[in-house]
Design a protein around this motif. Structure first.
Motif: not given
Length: 603
Positions: A347-351, A276-280
């Motif tokens: 399509d930009l991602v914040l988290a 699992g990977y998480g990015w914020v």
């Protein structure tokens, strides 16, 4: 023993039909003193033609033998009785595990043509007559395999066989399976197609303590080696020919008492490791949703898009298995106080929170060492070991498909592509073969004697025999019958070989394969990805080795000449441990005690 004593003085002899517990008795009638033979159930190979009432099925029937027997042979070739042309000696040899043989000599009448004799069906009947009654006993059913002519004497020697091998060789595989039974594994033996069916039958038979032969009527059957609890035939005092009792003792040095089987099974272990990977984005200040967006809006930066994240997963050697994203909201009015927001890049991602997986195969080799031990034999003469080995591989195609195939789901763990039913069948087959080898090595002793054929009618290779005559006592299964009918001297005798098991008993374990190896499950864990932002005078130097997102602030303060950061998203998959990549070798051992019956033999 039969010799100087007149036939009228012969004592009682008993033998048993295998289909009945009641004995068939041969000996003097208690009331009249005349010799008689009494069957509770008439054997299939014997026909009674008495004077008077015919025997009824299942009803005891007595046949008078009188004070002596008269005998003759009836030899039929292609159904034609040629007994009147017999000369010399007729021999019939039937032994467990091999084709029955017969040979006789005829006076040739007419022109000899080979095609008139080759392959012709032959039956040999022994006819015993006494007091007006007749016993007809079939001794052989087969075909002429080799006629030999002496042109000068005009004598035709006919060598015959019951063609056991050829008849089995002509069978279908399903017929052999039904006849022989036993176990057979394609991982131990070669493929059936294109090979001898006789060899295939012997391969199946190798897992059974039994032999294959033909009855006197020509029927193919399987004959178990173990003797019956109660003998079918008993030969007591004065029932054997003088000097005919002999014993061939088995060689102790050849009596195998330990069989060691080593076989390897190679199969792929199919691994899947999910992580699992998480990015914020740090600008969200720990908030989520619109509140996090409003915090980010106060000092905006470059952002990754979903394609960048997916490409980062793929470049790490992993496969994206799905995830959830907090997207930069579309154009609108947000936050407090409300402010207009224009978004040209939807399509930009914040988290992001997502799962990536890897699949690979690992070769596993299990080596089984199985020992079958006959402990009484070891205690007597020490270990005499026979060793065998074989190996096979399974699941190679599955490993290739696993590594190269496309996947989009699945959890961390592994699956062994072992095809365990093949391991169990091969193991069971080879264990039974080992047991048979121990039994076979213990039955090399043979007790032999001769008796008059008229006193052994109905006796066959399937029967258990007890002998107590001429200083020898033994009980075992009949392994050979050899008839000699001398037309010149008038002697009709049958030599009988009895297999004696030198087992000595012992305990016996179930021949069950040990369990296969297992391996603990694996878990992938979770990685929190970091963020590097450049374009400010206080931005640290860019770290090429650091995973996560790298980009620049929208409002830069580049007053000290820093290079802007590349906009990128990077992931490095954790290294797979060698213990999960290199060949995994496992050794599994098991020992089994094998009991072997002990047949009595006293000399």
């Amino acid at each position: 023993m039969i010799g100087a004593a007149p036939l009228a003085s012969l004592p009682l002899a008993m033998f048993y039909a295998p289909s009945s517990e009641a004995p068939v008795q041969v000996g003097p009638n208690p009331e009249t003193g005349e010799l008689q033979i009494t069957w509770p159930t008439l054997p299939d190979s014997v026909i009674v033609e008495p004077v008077g009432e015919q025997p009824q099925p299942g009803v005891p029937y007595s046949f008078p033998l009188g004070l002596a027997w008269r005998w003759r042979l009836r030899v039929r070739i292609d159904g034609v009785d040629l007994s009147h042309r017999l000369v010399g000696t007729v021999k019939v040899d039937r032994e467990e595990g091999v084709a029955g043989l017969a040979d006789f000599t005829l006076m040739l009448d007419g022109v000899f043509r080979r095609e008139d004799w080759y392959g012709r069906p032959v039956t040999i009947d022994y006819i015993s007559e006494s007091l007006g009654g007749r016993l007809i006993s079939r001794r052989f059913t087969g075909r002429i395999t080799l006629p030999k002519l002496n042109p000068r004497s005009r004598l035709l020697i006919c060598e015959c066989s019951d063609a056991l091998q050829q008849r089995v060789g002509a069978m279908e595989v399903a017929q052999i399976d039904a006849l022989v039974g036993g176990l057979w594994s394609a991982d131990i033996f070669d493929a059936v197609e294109g090979r001898s069916r006789w060899d295939y039958a012997l391969e199946r038979l190798s897992s059974r303590p039994a032999s294959m032969d033909c009855s006197a009527l020509g029927d193919i059957r399987i004959t178990d080696w173990q003797r019956a609890e109660t003998p079918h035939f008993r030969f007591g005092f004065d029932t054997t020919l003088d000097g005919s009792v002999k014993v061939e003792l088995g060689d102790v040095s050849k009596m195998i008492n330990v069989v060691e089987i080593t076989f390897t099974v190679r199969f792929p272990r199919l691994h899947q490791l999910n992580r699992g990977y998480g990015w914020v984005h740090p600008g969200m200040a720990g908030f989520s949703g619109l509140q996090g967006f409003c915090s980010y809006r106060a000092d905006t930066t470059e952002l990754p898009d979903r394609d960048m994240i997916r490409a980062a997963v793929e470049s790490s050697g992993q496969t994206m298995l799905g995830g959830s994203y907090t997207m930069l909201p579309p154009t609108g009015v947000y936050c407090n106080p409300p402010l207009p927001w224009i978004n040209k890049f939807t399509d930009l991602v914040l988290a992001a929170s997502f799962t990536a997986g890897r699949r690979w195969s690992q070769s596993v080799t299990e080596t089984y060492t199985l020992r079958l031990v006959h402990q009484p034999g070891v205690a007597t003469s020490g270990e005499n070991v026979s060793r065998e080995s074989f190996s096979f591989e399974v699941g190679r195609d599955r490993a290739s498909e696993w590594e190269s195939g496309v996947f989009s789901d699945g959890s961390s763990g592994h699956e062994d592509a072992r095809e365990d039913e093949r391991r169990l069948l091969a193991g069971a087959c080879t264990l039974q073969q080992g047991r048979v080898k121990l039994w076979q090595a213990s039955r090399t002793t043979t007790l032999m004697f001769e008796t008059l054929t008229s006193m052994a009618l109905g006796l066959d290779l399937i029967h258990t025999i007890e002998l107590d005559d001429q200083g020898a006592f033994g009980i075992g299964k009949c392994r050979r019958l050899y008839d000699t009918f001398d037309l010149d001297s008038g002697m009709a005798a049958t030599a009988i070989g009895v297999a004696i098991m030198d087992g000595g008993g012992g305990s016996s374990d179930l021949l069950v394969m040990p369990a296969h190896s297992t391996s603990p499950p694996i878990s992938g864990g979770v990685t929190a990805l970091s963020t590097q932002l450049g374009g400010r005078s206080n931005s640290p130097p860019f770290d090429e080795e650091r995973d996560g997102f790298a980009g620049n602030y929208s409002m830069i303060d580049n007053n000290v000449g820093q290079e802007p950061y590349p906009r990128r998203f990077a992931i490095t998959a954790p290294e797979i441990p060698e213990t999960l990549r290199d060949e995994h070798k496992v050794s599994i051992t098991a020992e089994y005690q094998v009991a072997i019956p002990a047949d009595p033999l006293e000399l």
